[in-house]
Design a protein around this motif. Structure first.
Motif, PDB file in Angstrom:
ATOM      1  N   TYR A   8       0.856  -1.192   0.000  1.00  0.00           N
ATOM      2  CA  TYR A   8       0.000   0.000   0.000  1.00  0.00           C
ATOM      3  C   TYR A   8       0.891   1.240   0.000  1.00  0.00           C
ATOM      4  CZ  TYR A   8      -3.289  -3.503   1.685  1.00  0.00           C
ATOM      5  OH  TYR A   8      -4.054  -4.644   1.820  1.00  0.00           O
ATOM      6  N   VAL A  57      -9.168  -3.275   1.512  1.00  0.00           N
ATOM      7  CA  VAL A  57      -8.514  -1.970   1.505  1.00  0.00           C
ATOM      8  C   VAL A  57      -9.071  -1.116   2.639  1.00  0.00           C
ATOM      9  CG1 VAL A  57      -8.158   0.147   0.168  1.00  0.00           C
ATOM     10  CG2 VAL A  57      -8.005  -2.076  -0.955  1.00  0.00           C
ATOM     11  N   THR A  74      -3.196   1.143  -3.731  1.00  0.00           N
ATOM     12  CA  THR A  74      -2.776  -0.216  -3.452  1.00  0.00           C
ATOM     13  C   THR A  74      -2.087  -0.776  -4.679  1.00  0.00           C
ATOM     14  OG1 THR A  74      -4.759  -0.488  -2.139  1.00  0.00           O
ATOM     15  CG2 THR A  74      -3.590  -2.482  -2.710  1.00  0.00           C
TER      16      THR A  74
END
Length: 76
Positions: A8, A57, A74
Motif C-alpha cells: 500500500y 482496503v 494499493t
C-alpha cells in the motif's frame, strides 16, 4: 498455510515514529503476520502487509487513518 502479501502507498510519514505508528495499527488487524515499511520521508512510503487472509482496503485504510496518515493507493 497461504500468505497474502499486498503493498500500500501511504503519504504523510516522515520519520521512524511514523513507521512505528503505522506498523502498530496495521499489525492490530486480525490475520496480519508481518508489516514492513519502506519510508520515503515526505513522499509516498510503501507499506507491505503479509496476512493469513486477504485484507480489504478499507481495513488497512482505517488502520493507517488511526495512525494519522493517508492510504493513497494499493499495488499488488
Amino acid at each position: 498455510m497461504t500468505t497474502t502479501t499486498t503493498t500500500y502507498d501511504v503519504t504523510g510519514m516522515t520519520c521512524g515514529h511514523c513507521v512505528s505508528s503505522v506498523t502498530e495499527e496495521v499489525g492490530k488487524i486480525p490475520g496480519v503476520q508481518k508489516v514492513e515499511v519502506d519510508l520515503v520521508a515526505g513522499g509516498q512510503s510503501h507499506v507491505t502487509v503479509s496476512s493469513a487472509t486477504e485484507l480489504t482496503v478499507d481495513q488497512v485504510r482505517a488502520a493507517v487513518d488511526e495512525a494519522g496518515y493517508e492510504l493513497t493507493e494499493t499495488t499488488a
